[in-house]
Design an enzyme around this catalytic site. Structure first.
Site, PDB file in Angstrom:
ATOM      1  N   ASP A 157       5.400 -12.098   8.593  1.00  0.00           N
ATOM      2  CA  ASP A 157       6.101 -11.268   9.574  1.00  0.00           C
ATOM      3  C   ASP A 157       6.105 -11.896  10.962  1.00  0.00           C
ATOM      4  OD1 ASP A 157       3.439 -10.936  10.205  1.00  0.00           O
ATOM      5  OD2 ASP A 157       3.425  -8.753  10.033  1.00  0.00           O
ATOM      6  N   HIS A 160       1.133 -11.234  11.770  1.00  0.00           N
ATOM      7  CA  HIS A 160      -0.165 -11.465  11.144  1.00  0.00           C
ATOM      8  C   HIS A 160      -0.583 -12.930  11.235  1.00  0.00           C
ATOM      9  CE1 HIS A 160       0.229  -7.482   9.299  1.00  0.00           C
ATOM     10  NE2 HIS A 160      -1.033  -7.583   8.943  1.00  0.00           N
ATOM     11  N   HIS A 200       0.805  -1.219   0.000  1.00  0.00           N
ATOM     12  CA  HIS A 200       0.000   0.000   0.000  1.00  0.00           C
ATOM     13  C   HIS A 200       0.842   1.275   0.000  1.00  0.00           C
ATOM     14  CE1 HIS A 200      -3.948  -1.891   0.579  1.00  0.00           C
ATOM     15  NE2 HIS A 200      -3.290  -2.783   1.302  1.00  0.00           N
ATOM     16  N   HIS A 235     -11.236 -10.447   2.554  1.00  0.00           N
ATOM     17  CA  HIS A 235     -12.219  -9.614   3.256  1.00  0.00           C
ATOM     18  C   HIS A 235     -13.608 -10.189   2.992  1.00  0.00           C
ATOM     19  CE1 HIS A 235      -9.449  -6.396   4.517  1.00  0.00           C
ATOM     20  NE2 HIS A 235      -8.803  -6.695   3.393  1.00  0.00           N
ATOM     21  N   GLU A 264      -8.056  -3.252  -3.477  1.00  0.00           N
ATOM     22  CA  GLU A 264      -8.518  -4.102  -2.382  1.00  0.00           C
ATOM     23  C   GLU A 264      -9.954  -3.675  -2.048  1.00  0.00           C
ATOM     24  OE1 GLU A 264      -6.659  -6.100   1.661  1.00  0.00           O
ATOM     25  OE2 GLU A 264      -5.700  -4.346   0.765  1.00  0.00           O
ATOM     26  N   ASP A 320       2.163  -6.402   2.279  1.00  0.00           N
ATOM     27  CA  ASP A 320       0.986  -5.646   2.724  1.00  0.00           C
ATOM     28  C   ASP A 320       1.447  -4.402   3.486  1.00  0.00           C
ATOM     29  OD1 ASP A 320      -1.688  -4.984   3.006  1.00  0.00           O
ATOM     30  OD2 ASP A 320      -2.051  -6.315   4.707  1.00  0.00           O
TER      31      ASP A 320
END
Length: 387
Positions: A247, A250, A61, A194, A128, A273
């Site tokens: 990571d 998450h 992003h 989502h 997204e 992300d």
């Protein structure tokens, strides 16, 4: 101009690593061979380090204080100036949800965005949303989440002029079938995320043409013993590409190991992300119009404590993936480069090392630290001297 990279352990993304050399002429690889080079062209000694295809981040992003939801050309330029120093030579600009009018205006600007020479390559846009489930909105503004609408999707495609490459969608929403043909006709890859889809709905969506799963495990229906969801579908069938944010935050490292053991390296796509705070110091940043706090590589919304993207690099991702799973260097090349290229349908040119492929390459030492980056056959980064 030709340059020959010699004395490298070549990780071409397909075969087991081997000692050899790679000749680059202009922006293209023109020869790859095992053993020593005995020609007379200019050489660059890699000192026995790994030579891999440049990494591709299909879900990012922003970075360095820039958010792709604002000022497209400037944001792309500034992020691209930093990514190649992290081993990422190509990327999609990921957009969070905004109004339809704002999104179309933004896509119209992205249609004219071009990559600058010597910087990481802008491949297009990942939207997204906005066709997402409100119960799995995460950071998305639910004022703009809605069922599929063919006319809106058609306008997005038209405004983007080929730059809209992927879109995260919730296939259980009404009118999903209305957009499938448009997506296929315009080479827009649909990714499930989502979403509250059941296992069966997710499998059906993949069978109908969806390409995979946006940040698997995060913001979607889970793998539970009486209510199997999207995660179940991904693990059950092994169809579609599964993005992973590696990571250790998450997704627990043990879950990453189980996922790798089940899916293997052919279906996992490592992503960052990353939000605008990546590459910046700890502190407060605005992401998806929310005030967030970054501490190290983790970011949370200040008011709610919800995870707000990541601040890892692709280098962090491959280092973590090796630590968490024990995977091989060729697995890492697949998950960070070849699979993203295959997902986007650009693997004829990117994602591996071979004749006629792009001369976008990275050199890593045994610890996976970045030594050099080559873009279009030119060395644009050296850990010894920044070029």
């Amino acid at each position: 101009m030709s340059l020959v990279l010699i004395n490298g352990r070549i990780v071409d993304g397909i075969n087991e690593p081997y000692i050899g050399y790679v000749e680059m002429t202009g922006d293209t690889i023109t020869n790859v061979a095992k053993g020593e080079y005995h020609g007379h062209k200019q050489t660059f000694d890699l000192g026995g380090c790994y030579l891999m295809p440049g990494m591709i981040d299909v879900h990012i992003h922003g970075s360095y204080g820039y958010d792709f939801i604002k000022d497209p050309q400037t944001s792309v330029d500034e992020v691209a100036k930093g990514l190649y120093k992290e081993g990422t030579t190509a990327f999609l600009a990921s957009l969070t949800v905004i109004s339809h009018k704002e999104l179309c205006s933004l896509l119209e600007e992205y249609a004219d965005v071009i990559s600058k020479p010597g910087q990481s390559r802008f491949l297009g846009v990942h939207s997204e949303g906005p066709f997402l489930a409100k119960e799995y909105k995460a950071l998305m503004d639910d004022h703009y989440l809605r069922p599929f609408k063919r006319s809106e999707f058609a306008e997005m495609i038209s405004k983007a002029k080929g730059k809209l490459k992927t879109m995260t969608i919730a296939p259980e929403l009404p009118n999903f079938d209305d957009i499938l043909d448009l997506a296929n006709e315009n080479q827009v890859k649909l990714m499930i995320g989502h979403s509250a889809a059941t296992c069966d709905e997710a499998i059906s969506a993949i069978e109908k043409g969806c390409s995979g799963y946006t940040h698997l495990y995060n913001a979607m229906s889970q793998h539970t013993h009486r209510d199997p969801g999207i995660v179940t579908a991904a693990l059950l069938t092994g169809d579609g590409y599964a993005e992973l944010i590696c990571d250790g935050f998450h997704i627990d490292r043990k879950v990453i190991k189980v996922t790798y053991d089940k899916l293997g390296s052919d279906k996992i796509v490592l992503i960052t992300d990353a939000m605008p705070g990546k590459g910046m110091g700890d502190g407060e940043y605005v992401f998806s119009k929310l005030n967030c706090r970054k501490v190290g590589n983790t970011v949370r919304v200040i008011d709610t404590g919800r995870i707000a993207g990541s601040a890892i690099t692709q280098l962090d991702a491959i280092k973590n993936m090796r630590e968490f799973t024990g995977c091989s260097i060729i697995d890492l090349a697949k998950m960070s480069s070849l699979n993203p290229a295959r997902l986007l349908g650009i693997d004829h040119r990117y994602g591996s090392i071979g004749v006629h492929k792009a001369a976008d390459l990275i050199v890593l030492d045994e610890d996976l630290s970045l030594k050099y980056t080559f873009i279009d056959g030119e060395c644009v980064y050296s850990s010894i001297k920044n070029i």
